[in-house]
Design a protein around this motif. Structure first.
Motif, PDB file in Angstrom:
ATOM      1  N   VAL A  37      -5.720  11.303  45.214  1.00 13.32           N
ATOM      2  CA  VAL A  37      -5.240  11.731  44.068  1.00 13.32           C
ATOM      3  C   VAL A  37      -6.541  11.808  43.044  1.00 13.32           C
ATOM      4  CG1 VAL A  37      -4.271  10.706  41.911  1.00 13.32           C
ATOM      5  CG2 VAL A  37      -3.355  10.279  44.195  1.00 13.32           C
ATOM      6  N   LEU A  40      -7.852  15.407  43.490  1.00 14.62           N
ATOM      7  CA  LEU A  40      -6.834  16.066  42.653  1.00 14.62           C
ATOM      8  C   LEU A  40      -7.196  15.817  41.157  1.00 14.62           C
ATOM      9  CD1 LEU A  40      -4.455  17.923  42.111  1.00 14.62           C
ATOM     10  CD2 LEU A  40      -2.926  16.267  42.423  1.00 14.62           C
ATOM     11  N   VAL A  41      -7.461  14.742  40.493  1.00 18.39           N
ATOM     12  CA  VAL A  41      -7.738  14.377  39.173  1.00 18.39           C
ATOM     13  C   VAL A  41      -9.103  15.398  38.892  1.00 18.39           C
ATOM     14  CG1 VAL A  41      -8.747  12.792  37.519  1.00 18.39           C
ATOM     15  CG2 VAL A  41      -6.775  12.171  39.027  1.00 18.39           C
ATOM     16  N   LEU A  44      -8.029  18.927  39.004  1.00 17.54           N
ATOM     17  CA  LEU A  44      -7.535  19.564  37.528  1.00 17.54           C
ATOM     18  C   LEU A  44      -8.384  19.399  36.298  1.00 17.54           C
ATOM     19  CD1 LEU A  44      -3.676  18.171  38.164  1.00 17.54           C
ATOM     20  CD2 LEU A  44      -4.698  20.547  38.586  1.00 17.54           C
TER      21      LEU A  44
END
Lengths: 337, 663, 200
Positions: A37, A40-41, A44
């Motif tokens: 995650v 992904l953080v 993004l």
């Protein structure tokens, strides 16, 4: 006041100084429940900055390039026309937008799957119950004797997935250890499951993630990831009932049983209340009042004599003990290691 | 004067007057005709009674805007108190209870009492002017909507000023909001106040929908209406479908609290039902309070770019598409509640797809700047900066729409940053820009341009200084809704910067208020069309006459005032020659799609029914709060009486002799 | 002028049938009220799914009263339709008779509903089923009461001769509202009385 976070341990294992400065940050994480995650953080964030920057430049540049220079006359007198060619930019803009969204969606689904369940089935399960405003922890064992209960300080063995069964005793809370994974709500009437795993020994701070009332701000908890042997030693220590009280603290114990026992449990004694945290091994914990106070003698005395001054609204009432009585209770508590 | 055939020859006697029909004449308006006569017909009687009875959409619109700005000030002061408390670690300016009431009222005020009503105010004032009509479809309903809004605002603040304000956040999650954990009257005030406000929103929305469908000028087919009306129409339609959800949720909660029902308790009911009902409303609502503001930008930005909006049709369609998709994303507020992964993936996908229609608007505005000749004036600065703020709020929205990322982001300051970029960026900035743009139409005076530029830059710098660092706070793990935090978390410096930025931003808003106060008296007089706008409101005087249009205009394009400059066809809209409707308060009713006239609408006169009905409803709710059931009954009787008066059938139609209309 | 706008025809003045703004306004009201009942029934279904079939009362709700009552309400809708048909042909007597019959049938529905309520062995506060049952049927009863009040007003105005063959908007609107209230009942009835039978 949060000096309890024992970062030397983390630092020794190469955990960067960033986590010491920002104990609640999830920009660096420490386990397989969180790491996919975190990637992904970051992905993004970078995408977002790029998009925002690009549009900002387009708008500012467009205004500077196309503006009518130095016009002080009325807007109304300026000619109106309809130059062609604008519409295609909507479609040109949409292509990379849709592309970026598709990438984000695929990456999102990949990350959901990556953290959905641990790679191996968890050997350890911990029942975590949110209370206003502290965390109750139950380590179930194979037999009733192998159970024990604690509060606000979760110990786990390093490198192993741990299943967390989440419950709520009163209102909705949310279990959140940023460095080990995102939030999962604890909802009355339901049991939610999540898991954590720490790949490096250390202390990982967490905090309630759903507004739960007056002291939502002070509902912290820590996860202490120990090497397996240290964890096992800790577990064995927690399993033991409280030691027989010495004569020197017996008066303190009597006061404790009378004033505190209705809400707190000290296993193996008459104190069997279940409203507040189990205090059988309170001295083994690094903090008091759900992470609010470092567990020192001064803090304990202050907390016991007037919790409302420190944590207004807390469920623990002020006690009307004299200074001597207070010292007696304190000396009893000090035996609960 | 009467053309042959204007009244049907067979219409004689009583029956004929009841079946009234006529062919409205087309005339040229002059200074003497028919304006003075229309003024007599439409103007409100002076005095207090007239003030309460007026149904003039312009008056109601201004009241809405003024009230909403008072709410913005109240909510802003609450925010400043919050920011002072958070400016340092372990601050003790506020008690936890005070803090919780402040952040709750801040949210309630900004979301319910400012953001939506201020847009209703602009739309109320502007719609009939934009559409070429003399009033909204239901003028009395319009007045009712305002009075209930005012009453609900007073109701919600009544508890707060005596320390009994709601204290569970605007989202008001159960079980914390249940009687067991929150026994005071605080939550009951919130519950009943919001149901009352919901009535206001609902009747206002119905009014917008019907006005859009039926009161457009002849020839204004639905592909010729300003985008603002698309935005408000879409928001209103959504409100009709979404508001019942939150009203119901609050009603059921009130039942749980007062009559021991079991909707939301864990043992018998289901706490998550609250979250579903709340967010099924809440997410569409977020779009409802930005789409009309986006519409303002779509209409007003092109005026300063001296060209029509690029992509009218894609922008209009994307407005509707945003709303339709907006009904399918509510679960992204509940990603951490333990729902099945498959459902989460679906809602995550929907939450990302909803970006696409927003992107259409962003590219349309940017292309309008690039293919136009921007003239930099204060409104333009607000609108152009809004594009950037919208994008920042949009991409952070994409981040929260990604399920696993949201597990970390949710309930942190990252989300606080996101909603403020969305709500201030897409609501407050366009609204202040719109205030600069339409102020001359509201008041007949221009706002000061120089102060306006100072106003803009202070707000813009203050806003970004105050809210951009909140993203970082969120990423560093600072939770929302905490009244204090400890040193050692690494949040102190950033919080101090945020507080300074918030005060700078507040100072910017103050400059706006100063500009308004100064310009109301000293501002230069405004011409009919100070900006060279394209749409019908600029064809009438500033401020407009009470009857708006002396004759009903006839429209042949999207830009009735730009047709000569654009020269894109032979046809020209007709602004001073049109239908004469002067036998009482009349306007034209047209077909929903093509805008063909098919009815002469008889508009009601001023009436006290709306304010009495609003008072009756307020009594019902206030009495229910105190369980004074006989007073509730009295309130119901007042409402019934007001409604019967309201709907009393009109027996005479279309035959008011020309001489008898208001003497 | 080159406008394609069709002028030069007589336009009706004021409200008339489906052409009126009132008709569209009522459609908005029906949309929002329909949504309200949709959210109410969603709440029922949501809690029912969470709680499982054991949550339903045993025995399942009986059709003995509710079945005939549904027919009574449907009959009242037919009466309203017949009444409006009457005024369209300028038969004021038919208008009055139809409205009066609808009011009587509506009142009978209310009476039987009260009877049905009093026979329940659960209450508003005994559990979530009881809460849902009484609140949802209560919401519907409140709508029936409002509907009857509207029909009574229309009846009163009809008696004084306020309506004519072409101009009787309150009859049309009041009637539409009444039909809406009846249709809503079919959903409420299906949810509480029929759906437990389907799942056995």
């Amino acid at each position: 006041m949060f000096t309890m976070v024992r970062f030397p341990v983390a630092a020794a294992f190469g955990h960067g100084p960033s986590s010491t400065a920002w104990p609640m940050s999830y920009l660096t994480t420490a386990g397989p429940r969180a790491d996919p995650v975190t990637a992904l953080v970051w992905g993004l964030i970078l995408l977002s900055i790029a998009v925002s920057f690009l549009i900002a430049v387009l708008v500012v540049w467009g205004v500077l390039v196309r503006r009518v220079p130095g016009s002080d006359e009325g807007v109304a007198s300026m000619a109106v026309s309809r130059p062609a060619g604008g519409l295609k930019w909507i479609w040109i803009g949409l292509v990379p937008t849709v592309g970026a969204l598709v990438v984000a969606l695929i990456w999102t689904i990949y990350a959901i799957r990556a953290v959905d369940s641990p790679g191996q089935s968890p050997a350890l399960t911990i029942e975590v119950t949110g209370h206003q405003w502290w965390w109750e922890l139950r380590y179930p064992g194979s037999s009733p004797n192998a159970n024990f209960t604690s509060a606000n300080e979760i110990h786990i063995p390093v490198g192993e997935p741990v299943l967390i069964e989440l419950k709520a005793a009163d209102v909705i809370h949310s279990f959140w250890i940023p460095a080990l994974g995102g939030k999962t709500d604890a909802i009355p009437g339901r049991t939610n499951l999540t898991w954590i795993q720490a790949d490096r020994p250390g202390v990982y701070r967490g905090q309630c993630g759903e507004f739960c009332g007056l002291q939502h701000a002070h509902m912290a908890l820590v996860v202490v990831a120990d090497p397996p042997e240290a964890f096992e030693a800790w577990r064995q220590a927690q399993l033991r009932p409280a030691p027989q009280a010495h004569d020197t603290v017996r008066a303190g114990q009597a006061l404790f049983d009378a004033h505190c026992g209705a809400c707190h449990t000290v296993s193996g004694t008459a104190a069997g209340g279940i409203v507040g945290p189990d205090l059988t091994h309170v001295m083994s914990r690094s903090t008091l009042a759900a992470g609010m106070l470092r567990n020192t003698r001064a803090a304990r005395l202050g907390w016991i004599s007037n919790p409302q001054a420190l944590k207004p609204g807390a469920r623990m009432p002020a006690t009307d003990l004299s200074a001597r009585e207070l010292a007696g209770v304190e000396s009893y508590l000090e035996t609960l290691r | 004067m009467s053309r042959p055939g204007a009244t049907r020859p067979d219409q004689a006697g009583k029956e004929a007057t009841w079946e009234g029909a006529r062919d409205p004449r087309i005339v040229d308006a002059t200074a003497e005709f028919p304006g003075p006569r229309l003024k007599r017909i439409w103007e409100t009687k002076p005095g207090l009674l007239g003030w309460f009875a007026t149904v003039d959409h312009k008056e109601i619109g201004k009241r809405y805007i003024v009230t909403a700005f008072l709410m913005l000030i109240a909510g802003g002061l609450e925010a400043l108190a919050i920011r002072l408390q958070l400016s340092r670690a372990d601050q003790h300016l506020l008690t936890p209870e005070q803090y919780n009431q402040l952040f709750t009222m801040h949210g309630v005020t900004m979301i319910f009492l400012y953001a939506s009503p201020v847009l209703s105010g602009f739309s109320n004032f502007l719609w009939p002017l934009l559409l070429g009509s003399r009033d909204m479809a239901f003028p009395r309903l319009n007045a009712l909507s305002y009075w209930i809004y005012l009453a609900a605002g007073v109701f919600l603040y009544a508890g707060f000023v005596v320390g009994l304000g709601p204290d569970d956040g605007w989202f008001n999650y159960v079980p914390y909001a249940s009687k067991t954990f929150n026994p005071g009257v605080n939550i009951d005030i919130y519950a009943l106040g919001l149901i009352l406000l919901g009535i206001s929103t609902t009747v206002g929305s119905a009014n917008f929908v019907v006005s859009f469908l039926r009161t457009r000028a002849p020839g204004m087919s639905i592909n010729r209406v300003p985008i603002l009306t698309w935005g408000t129409l879409t928001a209103s339609a959504a409100n009709l479908l979404a508001v019942p959800s939150v009203s119901l949720a609050f009603f059921l909660l009130w039942m749980d609290r007062q009559f021991d029902t079991h909707f939301f308790d864990a043992s018998q009911g289901q706490p998550l039902l609250w979250q579903h009902l709340f967010w099924m409303f809440g997410h569409p609502w977020v779009y409802a309070i930005v789409l009309p503001a986006m519409g303002m930008v779509s209409d007003a930005l092109p005026t300063f770019c001296r060209r029509p909006l690029v992509g009218y049709t894609p922008v209009a369609l994307s407005t509707v598409a945003t709303m339709a998709l907006g009904f399918g994303v509510w679960v992204h507020h509940m990603f951490a509640t333990g729902l099945p992964t498959v459902a989460l993936s679906f809602f995550s996908g929907a939450s990302l797809i909803i970006t696409i229609p927003s992107a259409v608007a962003v590219f349309a505005w940017t292309a309008t700047i690039w293919t136009g000749r921007p003239v930099i004036r204060t409104p333009f600065l607000f609108f152009a900066s809004m594009i950037v703020l919208f994008v920042i709020g949009g991409v952070s929205g994409v981040m929260t729409g990604s399920v696993p990322v949201d597990w970390q982001l949710t309930d942190t300051y990252f989300v606080v940053a996101h909603i403020h970029y969305v709500l201030i960026g897409i609501n407050v900035f366009p609204v202040i820009g719109a205030a600069y743009y339409w102020f001359p139409k509201f008041t007949g005076r221009m706002l000061n341009e120089k102060l306006g530029q100072w106003n803009f830059w202070t707000m813009f710098v203050g806003f970004n200084l105050g809210f951009f660092p909140m993203h970082l706070l969120g990423l560093l793990g600072m939770p929302r809704r905490i009244y204090a935090y400890s040193a050692g978390m690494g949040w102190e410096t950033t919080n101090l910067i945020v507080t300074l930025g918030a005060f700078l931003f507040a100072f910017g808003v103050l400059l706006f208020l100063i500009n308004v106060a100064w310009s109301l008296r000293r501002g230069p007089a405004a011409a009919n069309d100070p900006w060279g706008g394209a749409t019908l409101e600029w064809a009438v005087a500033s401020p407009p006459p009470v009857y708006n249009f002396a004759v009903i205009p006839q429209v042949v394009s999207r830009h009735p005032l730009w047709e000569d400059s654009l020269a894109e066809g032979e046809a020209r809209s007709s602004l001073t020659r049109g239908l004469l409707l002067d036998r009482g308060r009349e306007t034209i009713g047209t077909t929903p799609l093509d805008g063909q006239p098919n009815l002469i609408l008889e508009m009601p006169g001023d009436s006290l029914s709306p304010v009495i009905l609003a008072a009756g409803l307020s009594l019902v709710f206030a009495a229910a709060l105190g369980h004074a059931w006989w007073l509730t009954g009295l309130g119901v009787l007042i409402c019934v009486a007001a409604l019967i008066t309201w709907f009393w059938p009109r027996r005479v139609h279309g035959d008011v002799p020309r001489e008898s209309a208001h003497g | 002028m080159a406008e394609a706008i069709r002028y030069g025809q007589d336009l009706p003045v004021g409200a008339r049938g489906r052409n009126s703004t009132g008709w569209w306004g009522l459609l908005c009201l029906i949309a929002t009220e329909g949504s309200l009942f949709a959210y109410l029934l969603f709440s029922y279904v949501y809690i029912a799914i969470q709680r499982g079939s054991a949550w339903l009362p045993d025995p399942h709700p009986s059709l003995k009263l509710a079945g005939p009552n549904t027919l009574i309400l449907l009959a009242s809708s037919v009466c309203v339709w017949w009444a409006e048909r009457g005024i369209k042909r300028n038969h004021r007597g038919q208008l009055l008779a139809g409205l009066a019959a609808a009011v009587i049938l509506g009142t009978a529905f209310l009476g039987i509903q009260v009877l049905e309520w009093s026979g329940k062995d659960f209450s508003l506060s005994s559990g979530s089923y009881g809460s849902l049952y009484f609140v949802i049927t209560g919401f519907h009863m409140a709508h029936v009461i409002v509907g009857i009040a509207i029909l009574l007003c229309v009846l009163g105005w009809s008696a004084t001769g306020a309506f004519t063959r072409r101009r009787h908007e309150p009859v049309t609107l009041g009637g539409l509202y009444w039909h809406f209230v009846d249709v809503v009942w079919l959903f409420v009835f299906s949810t509480f009385y029929l759906s437990p039978r389907l799942i056995g």
